[in-house]
Design a protein around this motif. Sequence first.
Motif, mmCIF file in Angstrom:
data_model
loop_
_atom_site.group_PDB
_atom_site.id
_atom_site.type_symbol
_atom_site.label_atom_id
_atom_site.label_comp_id
_atom_site.label_asym_id
_atom_site.label_seq_id
_atom_site.Cartn_x
_atom_site.Cartn_y
_atom_site.Cartn_z
ATOM 1 N N SER B 96 -33.246 22.953 17.894
ATOM 2 C CA SER B 96 -33.246 21.658 17.222
ATOM 3 C C SER B 96 -34.491 20.842 17.573
ATOM 4 O O SER B 96 -34.964 20.042 16.773
ATOM 5 C CB SER B 96 -31.976 20.885 17.572
ATOM 6 O OG SER B 96 -31.810 20.827 18.962
ATOM 7 N N ILE B 99 -37.124 21.590 15.049
ATOM 8 C CA ILE B 99 -36.920 20.876 13.792
ATOM 9 C C ILE B 99 -37.420 19.444 13.950
ATOM 10 O O ILE B 99 -38.155 18.923 13.123
ATOM 11 C CB ILE B 99 -35.423 20.851 13.397
ATOM 12 C CG1 ILE B 99 -34.899 22.270 13.264
ATOM 13 C CG2 ILE B 99 -35.212 20.071 12.119
ATOM 14 C CD1 ILE B 99 -33.406 22.339 12.988
ATOM 15 N N TRP B 100 -37.035 18.847 15.055
ATOM 16 C CA TRP B 100 -37.356 17.443 15.256
ATOM 17 C C TRP B 100 -38.859 17.196 15.304
ATOM 18 O O TRP B 100 -39.378 16.332 14.611
ATOM 19 C CB TRP B 100 -36.698 16.946 16.551
ATOM 20 C CG TRP B 100 -36.882 15.493 16.762
ATOM 21 C CD1 TRP B 100 -36.197 14.497 16.151
ATOM 22 C CD2 TRP B 100 -37.823 14.877 17.625
ATOM 23 N NE1 TRP B 100 -36.657 13.290 16.571
ATOM 24 C CE2 TRP B 100 -37.660 13.482 17.480
ATOM 25 C CE3 TRP B 100 -38.801 15.355 18.505
ATOM 26 C CZ2 TRP B 100 -38.422 12.572 18.186
ATOM 27 C CZ3 TRP B 100 -39.560 14.442 19.197
ATOM 28 C CH2 TRP B 100 -39.371 13.073 19.038
ATOM 29 N N GLU B 103 -40.581 17.817 11.982
ATOM 30 C CA GLU B 103 -40.289 16.838 10.933
ATOM 31 C C GLU B 103 -40.901 15.484 11.249
ATOM 32 O O GLU B 103 -40.862 14.578 10.432
ATOM 33 C CB GLU B 103 -38.776 16.736 10.726
ATOM 34 C CG GLU B 103 -38.230 18.060 10.218
ATOM 35 C CD GLU B 103 -36.909 17.969 9.491
ATOM 36 O OE1 GLU B 103 -36.185 16.996 9.733
ATOM 37 O OE2 GLU B 103 -36.633 18.863 8.679
ATOM 38 N N ASN B 104 -41.443 15.355 12.452
ATOM 39 C CA ASN B 104 -42.153 14.126 12.789
ATOM 40 C C ASN B 104 -43.655 14.338 12.829
ATOM 41 O O ASN B 104 -44.382 13.612 13.516
ATOM 42 C CB ASN B 104 -41.665 13.590 14.136
ATOM 43 C CG ASN B 104 -40.360 12.861 13.984
ATOM 44 O OD1 ASN B 104 -40.240 11.967 13.144
ATOM 45 N ND2 ASN B 104 -39.370 13.260 14.746
ATOM 46 N N LYS B 107 -46.384 11.598 12.689
ATOM 47 C CA LYS B 107 -46.832 10.840 13.861
ATOM 48 C C LYS B 107 -48.129 11.426 14.423
ATOM 49 O O LYS B 107 -48.884 10.740 15.093
ATOM 50 C CB LYS B 107 -45.766 10.899 14.963
ATOM 51 C CG LYS B 107 -44.527 10.166 14.624
ATOM 52 C CD LYS B 107 -44.668 8.700 14.964
ATOM 53 C CE LYS B 107 -43.637 7.922 14.157
ATOM 54 N NZ LYS B 107 -43.838 6.494 14.197
ATOM 55 N N MET B 116 -40.590 18.906 6.175
ATOM 56 C CA MET B 116 -39.183 19.263 6.210
ATOM 57 C C MET B 116 -39.018 20.716 6.622
ATOM 58 O O MET B 116 -39.749 21.580 6.171
ATOM 59 C CB MET B 116 -38.594 19.089 4.820
ATOM 60 C CG MET B 116 -37.382 18.212 4.810
ATOM 61 S SD MET B 116 -37.037 17.825 3.116
ATOM 62 C CE MET B 116 -35.365 18.261 3.034
ATOM 63 N N VAL B 117 -38.064 20.945 7.489
ATOM 64 C CA VAL B 117 -37.845 22.303 7.982
ATOM 65 C C VAL B 117 -36.636 22.915 7.281
ATOM 66 O O VAL B 117 -35.619 22.254 7.098
ATOM 67 C CB VAL B 117 -37.598 22.286 9.507
ATOM 68 C CG1 VAL B 117 -37.235 23.666 10.009
ATOM 69 C CG2 VAL B 117 -38.803 21.756 10.230
ATOM 70 N N ASN B 118 -36.769 24.158 6.878
ATOM 71 C CA ASN B 118 -35.609 24.938 6.470
ATOM 72 C C ASN B 118 -35.347 25.911 7.599
ATOM 73 O O ASN B 118 -36.037 26.908 7.752
ATOM 74 C CB ASN B 118 -35.904 25.669 5.158
ATOM 75 C CG ASN B 118 -34.720 26.474 4.682
ATOM 76 O OD1 ASN B 118 -33.896 26.933 5.466
ATOM 77 N ND2 ASN B 118 -34.619 26.640 3.376
ATOM 78 N N PHE B 119 -34.373 25.585 8.429
ATOM 79 C CA PHE B 119 -34.168 26.341 9.660
ATOM 80 C C PHE B 119 -33.793 27.809 9.442
ATOM 81 O O PHE B 119 -34.390 28.690 10.059
ATOM 82 C CB PHE B 119 -33.130 25.629 10.532
ATOM 83 C CG PHE B 119 -33.001 26.204 11.910
ATOM 84 C CD1 PHE B 119 -33.908 25.864 12.893
ATOM 85 C CD2 PHE B 119 -31.989 27.100 12.207
ATOM 86 C CE1 PHE B 119 -33.808 26.395 14.159
ATOM 87 C CE2 PHE B 119 -31.887 27.640 13.471
ATOM 88 C CZ PHE B 119 -32.796 27.285 14.448
ATOM 89 N N PRO B 120 -32.813 28.085 8.584
ATOM 90 C CA PRO B 120 -32.450 29.509 8.427
ATOM 91 C C PRO B 120 -33.620 30.365 7.946
ATOM 92 O O PRO B 120 -33.735 31.517 8.316
ATOM 93 C CB PRO B 120 -31.342 29.478 7.377
ATOM 94 C CG PRO B 120 -30.833 28.101 7.373
ATOM 95 C CD PRO B 120 -31.966 27.226 7.771
#
Lengths: 63, 789
Positions: B96, B99-100, B103-104, B107, B116-120
Amino acid sequence: MEVVYITIGVSIIVAIFFFIVFIKTVKSGQYDDTYTPSVRMLFDDELVVVDKVDKSKEENQQV
Amino acid sequence: MSLNNCYHCGTDCGKNPIIFNEKYFCCNGCKTVYEILNTNELNCYYDLESAPGTIPKDIKGKYNYLENEEIIEKLLEFSDGETSVLELFIPSIHCSSCIWVLENLSKLNSGVTTSMVNFPKKILRITFKNERTNLKELVELITSIGYEPYISLEDADNKDNKVDKTLIYQVSIAAFAFGNIMLLSFPEYFEVDEFWLEKYKHLFRWLMFTMAVPVVFYSAKDYFISAYKGLKHWILNIDVPIALGISVLFFRSSYEILFDLGSGFFDSLSGLVFFLLLGKYFQQKTYSFLSFERDYKSYFPIAVTLIKNDIETNVPVKNIKKGDRLLIRNEELIPVDGILINGNAAIDYSFVTGESVPVSKQSGDKLFAGGKQTSGAIEMEVISSISQSYLTQLWSNDVFNKKTAVTIKNITDSISKYFTIAILSIALVAGIFWYNYNASMAFNVVTAVLIIACPCALALSAPFAFGNMLRIFGYKKFYLKNTETIESISKIDTIIFDKTGTITTNDKTQLLYEGENLSGKELKSLKNILRASNHPLSRSLYEYLQVSPSSTEPSSFNEILGKGIEATINNIDFKIGSASFLQVEVKKLEETAIYIKINNHFKGVFLFKNSYRKGTKEVFNKLSKKYNLVILSGDNEGERENLDKLLPKNTKLYFNQKPEDKLNFIKNIQKSGKQVMMIGDGLNDAGALAQSNVGIAISEDVNVFTPACDAILDAQLFDKLPVFVSLSIKTIKIIKASFVLSLGYNLIGMYFALNGLLTPVVAAILMPLSSITIVVFVTILTNFVSRRI
């Protein structure tokens, strides 16, 4: 009992409406990734509240 | 977290951790990532998961090719001159925190509008402003925080492969119709001559008819197409009786409501199609983060640095011509065969052969495509184009051009032939009998036979059994390309293994010392000397020596490229390197070795040994009872003796096998009727994997790329291979058992049909009941047999 025509008509219209909405959501890719959003919602505000996280940790320790 | 583990990536920091901000780091790379994240207030990264990071790679100049307009255009998903959208595949996304932080990104780079993340799928999608940033900057940024994207030729070529959602639409239409038709048909099941029902039944029936039309003509259309294709080739596949059943159901029901004879079987019809499609959907499990179709193009970089008149330019790989001079940087792949011009070449061919110890090359030596340079930059001259290189030639073989034809006759189809003939003859006999006995019933009985014989349960058992097994295997990190693979595995009688990288591990290269014992002081000095060397063999030996280096620095140090090191420490002379450099006798010709001389006296030699995977012996012993085992190795015979000792007597060993040899070997034994499973790892096995009936790629890390294959097995689970094979066989047995069960249902239905008693209610009960019990039956059994893997 002619009301049956209306009730069935309405129920089928409602059902078809939801069916179309479902197809639309599939098309838009809403179900392509069902995992990431569940993680993402957990850290919406993390960026701004770095200090708060630390504080809450301290509070936990005091309790 | 223990004190001595890296705050960023969690690896052991060893004796000399880098301390920054009261935190320990294993290397400067990790520290830098921490600094970047810390100064941008992104250190929450470390709160979400402990030690989430990966060590960033050195990327200086590696992504220069991303300035090439042609390549940029290929890679960008969308661009209108102002904003661009980019999709990157990042294998190292794993938690996670990943992802975090990804997606930032905004900054870290103000040009990023959203990420944007597509995790699978491990995909990062970035939208950015062209005037503020560019592709190269973004890729370098992501790499610098430890998320190196994977950019390849192939992915760039077919990026607009859209996912086919037709099946989802078909299922949902069938489900919608099934639910509604069932509700509409209920009244007539319970109340027959009720006044209000008599009044409204026509409305109900025509509504059911309207909803059944899209089910037959859209949802079920694939069954008609497949049945037609089968019949054209004189094959009675399972779709023939299904298509027959669906059309008889539809026409008889329409006929009934048209002439007001009854309510028809629309609920059974839509239920049947729904269950069948559900089975199809369940079977379609794919591992979206894996690819089973990769060829050499996926390994190779998109572009390389071309040197012309001392000017470096980036050109796409496919434009490389014979005679070009290329610059290959550290950690870059060699895309074509060539000759080393200058530089310190240590080529890691693990992609190709599975051998992880890098090979040193001197200028003038031939370099083969697929190797990875591991020490500094080199220059090389191209001697063949990309498609004609030693390795890539393999892909011109027919195996790779063959489109997967429907040649495999699966278990369901093999039974459906007899099934179809049987029901057609029963229908015929019953029709003749009833025609003579009571002619008005003949039509009813014949259609009823065809309806009840529609092999719904039969067609469901294989998809659910295979689909469930596929998922169970997936949880255990044995990833199959599709469900047919299980069936193919169950049929094999010969298993062929590659040696290096497949039955030997390729990360833990073990060293063996032969010669006079070295004193503790000598070892310490040795370690100190090795520290200064960047040669991959020195690095391995440095890590292998479990002593702390001596504190005194060498008074002299001289590394001769491609040969060895001369150094003096505490007035003791050390000579470390190849046998020819030390002028000593070669101990074992086949093995990579480091020779040691102290004060001009030959001490001994460190031999690099490949260690066999855990459980290799057991795996071979178990499998040898049922299968012919063969080892095809690209290496020389150096290991024959060891293998003879380790493996069962009847294992055949073949050495010095070129990629084409492996392919042809399999082709030949297939001609003699053998069903072959190939287990390999490198690109040199690609031909064999494609040719075999089942190709399994072994991978240390499933996110790293494996050649095209039918299944990917996590290397840690090599010892479980016999279990997976025997489970595949059990799955087939379960399916056969469920066939018996579903034929039982068909017999019960046949009783109703032949006696002219098949009413819509009977069909409406029998059909879902048989389908659901079959699904439950196979699911429980497959879970049961695989409870202990």
